[in-house]
Scaffold this motif. Structure first.
Motif, PDB file in Angstrom:
ATOM      1  N   SER A 161       0.831  -1.209   0.000  1.00 11.40           N
ATOM      2  CA  SER A 161       0.000   0.000   0.000  1.00 11.40           C
ATOM      3  C   SER A 161       0.863   1.255   0.000  1.00 11.40           C
ATOM      4  CB  SER A 161      -0.932  -0.012   1.213  1.00 11.40           C
ATOM      5  OG  SER A 161      -1.748   1.140   1.231  1.00 11.40           O
ATOM      6  N   ALA A 162       1.983   1.217   0.724  1.00  7.31           N
ATOM      7  CA  ALA A 162       2.889   2.363   0.789  1.00  7.31           C
ATOM      8  C   ALA A 162       3.565   2.634  -0.556  1.00  7.31           C
ATOM      9  CB  ALA A 162       3.952   2.124   1.864  1.00  7.31           C
ATOM     10  N   LEU A 163       3.545   1.667  -1.453  1.00  5.39           N
ATOM     11  CA  LEU A 163       4.099   1.851  -2.804  1.00  5.39           C
ATOM     12  C   LEU A 163       3.094   2.519  -3.743  1.00  5.39           C
ATOM     13  CD1 LEU A 163       5.800  -1.656  -3.184  1.00  5.39           C
ATOM     14  CD2 LEU A 163       6.935   0.517  -2.657  1.00  5.39           C
ATOM     15  N   GLY A 164       1.865   2.762  -3.232  1.00  9.50           N
ATOM     16  CA  GLY A 164       0.856   3.453  -4.026  1.00  9.50           C
ATOM     17  C   GLY A 164      -0.363   2.635  -4.380  1.00  9.50           C
ATOM     18  N   SER A 165      -0.471   1.418  -3.855  1.00 10.38           N
ATOM     19  CA  SER A 165      -1.612   0.560  -4.206  1.00 10.38           C
ATOM     20  C   SER A 165      -2.873   0.959  -3.446  1.00 10.38           C
ATOM     21  CB  SER A 165      -1.289  -0.902  -3.916  1.00 10.38           C
ATOM     22  OG  SER A 165      -2.436  -1.712  -4.080  1.00 10.38           O
ATOM     23  N   SER A 166      -3.996   0.915  -4.148  1.00 13.14           N
ATOM     24  CA  SER A 166      -5.304   1.177  -3.538  1.00 13.14           C
ATOM     25  C   SER A 166      -6.103  -0.101  -3.326  1.00 13.14           C
ATOM     26  CB  SER A 166      -6.125   2.123  -4.437  1.00 13.14           C
ATOM     27  OG  SER A 166      -5.476   3.362  -4.610  1.00 13.14           O
ATOM     28  N   ASN A 167      -5.707  -1.179  -4.029  1.00 11.05           N
ATOM     29  CA  ASN A 167      -6.523  -2.400  -4.029  1.00 11.05           C
ATOM     30  C   ASN A 167      -5.912  -3.590  -3.303  1.00 11.05           C
ATOM     31  OD1 ASN A 167      -7.240  -1.307  -7.273  1.00 11.05           O
ATOM     32  ND2 ASN A 167      -8.815  -1.441  -5.703  1.00 11.05           N
ATOM     33  N   ILE A 168      -4.691  -3.453  -2.818  1.00 12.31           N
ATOM     34  CA  ILE A 168      -4.019  -4.613  -2.233  1.00 12.31           C
ATOM     35  C   ILE A 168      -4.784  -5.169  -1.036  1.00 12.31           C
ATOM     36  CG2 ILE A 168      -2.525  -3.197  -0.766  1.00 12.31           C
ATOM     37  CD1 ILE A 168      -1.702  -6.574  -2.523  1.00 12.31           C
ATOM     38  N   ASN A 169      -5.452  -4.316  -0.279  1.00 12.59           N
ATOM     39  CA  ASN A 169      -6.189  -4.790   0.889  1.00 12.59           C
ATOM     40  C   ASN A 169      -7.456  -5.570   0.516  1.00 12.59           C
ATOM     41  OD1 ASN A 169      -4.524  -3.761   3.048  1.00 12.59           O
ATOM     42  ND2 ASN A 169      -5.209  -1.717   2.471  1.00 12.59           N
ATOM     43  N   SER A 170      -7.859  -5.459  -0.749  1.00 12.58           N
ATOM     44  CA  SER A 170      -9.050  -6.186  -1.210  1.00 12.58           C
ATOM     45  C   SER A 170      -8.706  -7.503  -1.880  1.00 12.58           C
ATOM     46  CB  SER A 170      -9.834  -5.314  -2.212  1.00 12.58           C
ATOM     47  OG  SER A 170     -10.219  -4.094  -1.629  1.00 12.58           O
ATOM     48  N   LEU A 171      -7.415  -7.764  -2.094  1.00 12.84           N
ATOM     49  CA  LEU A 171      -7.000  -8.943  -2.845  1.00 12.84           C
ATOM     50  C   LEU A 171      -7.400 -10.230  -2.120  1.00 12.84           C
ATOM     51  CD1 LEU A 171      -5.421  -9.545  -5.481  1.00 12.84           C
ATOM     52  CD2 LEU A 171      -3.387  -9.895  -4.044  1.00 12.84           C
ATOM     53  N   GLY A 172      -8.166 -11.070  -2.838  1.00 13.44           N
ATOM     54  CA  GLY A 172      -8.639 -12.330  -2.264  1.00 13.44           C
ATOM     55  C   GLY A 172      -8.163 -13.518  -3.067  1.00 13.44           C
ATOM     56  N   PHE A 173      -8.637 -14.678  -2.698  1.00 18.35           N
ATOM     57  CA  PHE A 173      -8.223 -15.933  -3.316  1.00 18.35           C
ATOM     58  C   PHE A 173      -8.466 -15.921  -4.824  1.00 18.35           C
ATOM     59  CE2 PHE A 173      -9.437 -20.378  -4.504  1.00 18.35           C
ATOM     60  CZ  PHE A 173      -8.183 -20.948  -4.362  1.00 18.35           C
ATOM     61  N   ARG A 174      -7.382 -16.099  -5.579  1.00 15.75           N
ATOM     62  CA  ARG A 174      -7.380 -16.174  -7.035  1.00 15.75           C
ATOM     63  C   ARG A 174      -7.899 -14.903  -7.719  1.00 15.75           C
ATOM     64  NH1 ARG A 174      -9.133 -22.438  -8.553  1.00 15.75           N
ATOM     65  NH2 ARG A 174      -7.167 -23.397  -7.900  1.00 15.75           N
ATOM     66  N   ASP A 175      -7.960 -13.796  -7.018  1.00 18.07           N
ATOM     67  CA  ASP A 175      -8.264 -12.523  -7.690  1.00 18.07           C
ATOM     68  C   ASP A 175      -7.095 -12.173  -8.605  1.00 18.07           C
ATOM     69  OD1 ASP A 175     -10.514 -12.436  -6.133  1.00 18.07           O
ATOM     70  OD2 ASP A 175      -9.803 -10.814  -4.824  1.00 18.07           O
ATOM     71  N   ASN A 176      -7.370 -11.415  -9.664  1.00 21.16           N
ATOM     72  CA  ASN A 176      -6.304 -10.921 -10.531  1.00 21.16           C
ATOM     73  C   ASN A 176      -6.024  -9.460 -10.217  1.00 21.16           C
ATOM     74  OD1 ASN A 176      -5.247 -12.988 -12.033  1.00 21.16           O
ATOM     75  ND2 ASN A 176      -6.592 -12.700 -13.802  1.00 21.16           N
ATOM     76  N   TRP A 177      -4.741  -9.116 -10.270  1.00 17.74           N
ATOM     77  CA  TRP A 177      -4.324  -7.763  -9.874  1.00 17.74           C
ATOM     78  C   TRP A 177      -3.015  -7.411 -10.563  1.00 17.74           C
ATOM     79  CZ3 TRP A 177      -0.088  -6.771  -6.253  1.00 17.74           C
ATOM     80  CH2 TRP A 177      -0.002  -5.448  -5.833  1.00 17.74           C
ATOM     81  N   ILE A 178      -2.951  -6.220 -11.135  1.00 20.94           N
ATOM     82  CA  ILE A 178      -1.709  -5.697 -11.717  1.00 20.94           C
ATOM     83  C   ILE A 178      -1.511  -4.276 -11.202  1.00 20.94           C
ATOM     84  CG2 ILE A 178      -1.515  -7.125 -13.784  1.00 20.94           C
ATOM     85  CD1 ILE A 178      -3.054  -5.074 -15.349  1.00 20.94           C
ATOM     86  N   PHE A 179      -0.253  -3.897 -11.030  1.00 20.29           N
ATOM     87  CA  PHE A 179       0.031  -2.644 -10.342  1.00 20.29           C
ATOM     88  C   PHE A 179       1.421  -2.129 -10.716  1.00 20.29           C
ATOM     89  CE2 PHE A 179       2.262  -1.065  -6.455  1.00 20.29           C
ATOM     90  CZ  PHE A 179       1.642   0.174  -6.346  1.00 20.29           C
ATOM     91  N   VAL A 180       1.515  -0.807 -10.881  1.00 22.39           N
ATOM     92  CA  VAL A 180       2.808  -0.143 -11.048  1.00 22.39           C
ATOM     93  C   VAL A 180       2.849   1.019 -10.060  1.00 22.39           C
ATOM     94  CG1 VAL A 180       4.369   1.105 -12.581  1.00 22.39           C
ATOM     95  CG2 VAL A 180       2.943  -0.744 -13.491  1.00 22.39           C
ATOM     96  N   GLY A 181       3.792   0.961  -9.150  1.00 27.62           N
ATOM     97  CA  GLY A 181       3.941   2.019  -8.156  1.00 27.62           C
ATOM     98  C   GLY A 181       5.401   2.374  -7.984  1.00 27.62           C
ATOM     99  N   GLY A 182       5.732   2.938  -6.827  1.00 27.12           N
ATOM    100  CA  GLY A 182       7.116   3.331  -6.606  1.00 27.12           C
ATOM    101  C   GLY A 182       7.427   3.553  -5.146  1.00 27.12           C
ATOM    102  N   LYS A 183       8.668   3.299  -4.787  1.00 26.19           N
ATOM    103  CA  LYS A 183       9.097   3.541  -3.413  1.00 26.19           C
ATOM    104  C   LYS A 183       9.280   5.045  -3.217  1.00 26.19           C
ATOM    105  CE  LYS A 183      10.440   2.262   0.688  1.00 26.19           C
ATOM    106  NZ  LYS A 183      11.612   1.371   0.893  1.00 26.19           N
ATOM    107  N   GLY A 184       8.611   5.587  -2.192  1.00 24.47           N
ATOM    108  CA  GLY A 184       8.675   7.016  -1.918  1.00 24.47           C
ATOM    109  C   GLY A 184       7.567   7.800  -2.589  1.00 24.47           C
ATOM    110  N   ILE A 185       6.612   7.124  -3.239  1.00 24.58           N
ATOM    111  CA  ILE A 185       5.506   7.817  -3.897  1.00 24.58           C
ATOM    112  C   ILE A 185       4.654   8.527  -2.842  1.00 24.58           C
ATOM    113  CG2 ILE A 185       3.950   5.823  -3.810  1.00 24.58           C
ATOM    114  CD1 ILE A 185       2.956   6.625  -6.607  1.00 24.58           C
ATOM    115  N   GLN A 186       4.192   9.724  -3.181  1.00 30.45           N
ATOM    116  CA  GLN A 186       3.445  10.528  -2.217  1.00 30.45           C
ATOM    117  C   GLN A 186       1.936  10.396  -2.373  1.00 30.45           C
ATOM    118  OE1 GLN A 186       5.136  12.202   0.240  1.00 30.45           O
ATOM    119  NE2 GLN A 186       6.930  11.212  -0.682  1.00 30.45           N
ATOM    120  N   THR A 187       1.492   9.822  -3.473  1.00 31.31           N
ATOM    121  CA  THR A 187       0.054   9.672  -3.726  1.00 31.31           C
ATOM    122  C   THR A 187      -0.235   8.233  -4.156  1.00 31.31           C
ATOM    123  OG1 THR A 187       0.309  10.327  -6.040  1.00 31.31           O
ATOM    124  CG2 THR A 187      -0.173  12.081  -4.446  1.00 31.31           C
ATOM    125  N   LYS A 188      -1.492   7.915  -4.316  1.00 30.99           N
ATOM    126  CA  LYS A 188      -1.857   6.598  -4.840  1.00 30.99           C
ATOM    127  C   LYS A 188      -1.561   6.537  -6.340  1.00 30.99           C
ATOM    128  CE  LYS A 188      -3.179   4.670  -1.059  1.00 30.99           C
ATOM    129  NZ  LYS A 188      -2.353   3.565  -0.486  1.00 30.99           N
TER     130      LYS A 188
END
Length: 222
Positions: A161-188
């Motif tokens: 989540s600190a890398l900018g993810s908004s959906n990681i807390n919703s990730l469940g069994f066999r859900d699909n998820w793709i994400f591009v974020g960054g270390k030190g990002i100030q926003t989602k």
């Protein structure tokens, strides 16, 4: 002498008729060209322009082109492309069940490291250690394959989540998820897609459809 005169008159008449017909033909041609323009020049087929990572349009200057796809069920692994370089894929044999991660230098676009973490039968602490040592300014690209949530705990989710993810807390069994974020990002991050495993809407039996995303990541300037 009369016969000679008649021949001369006939010759002059034929010459005048020829000149008249020539002018008539020129006038017709001029009229057609004036109305419809010159006949189009037939050109050979043109090749469609190909942009980096097969994006639909080019990225602005000082941006990295990327395309990312999740895994398909438990059969086809995810694929991550940056600046026309395939960082992770089944063909490269560097993807696996769980969460697949590519780390990229945010200034140069050079690949730092790739790894995958089995969240069905693996150890989440290995993922946590990996996430904790990511340096500031690093671009983090993630894609799921098969199940990526069973072993995922709150500490790992908080780090992602600190890398900018908004959906990681919703990730469940066999859900699909793709994400591009960054270390030190100030926003989602705007670069994220998520789809839930739902028996009524799944494209594959037991798994949702493949997620695909493309875009332009701003190059870090400082």
């Amino acid at each position: 002498q009369l016969a000679g005169i008649l021949k001369l008159v006939a010759l002059v008449s034929v010459s005048c008729l020829a000149v008249f017909l020539a002018f008539e033909l020129l006038e017709i041609n001029f009229s057609v060209t004036h109305l419809f323009g010159s006949a189009p020049v037939q050109e050979g087929p043109t090749r469609p322009i190909r942009y980096k990572c097969s994006l639909l349009k080019p990225c602005p200057e000082d941006h990295f082109s990327f395309k990312i796809a999740s895994g398909a069920a438990s059969v086809v692994g995810p694929k991550i492309c940056l600046e026309d370089n395939i960082l992770m894929s089944g063909v490269k044999n560097n993807v696996g069940r769980g969460i697949n991660i590519a780390l990229v230098n945010g200034r140069t676009g050079k690949l730092i490291k790739t790894d995958f973490f089995d969240m069905w039968a693996g150890d989440v602490n290995t993922l946590i250690k990996f996430l904790k040592i990511i340096e500031d300014g690093t671009i983090v690209m993630m894609a799921t394959f098969d199940d990526a949530s069973t072993k995922l705990n709150d500490e790992a989710k908080k780090l992602i989540s600190a890398l900018g993810s908004s959906n990681i807390n919703s990730l469940g069994f066999r859900d699909n998820w793709i994400f591009v974020g960054g270390k030190g990002i100030q926003t989602k991050s705007p670069f994220e897609q998520y789809i839930k495993n739902n028996a009524e809407t799944n494209k594959y039996e037991g798994w949702p459809e493949v997620l695909e995303m493309e875009g332009c990541i701003p190059r870090r300037q400082d």
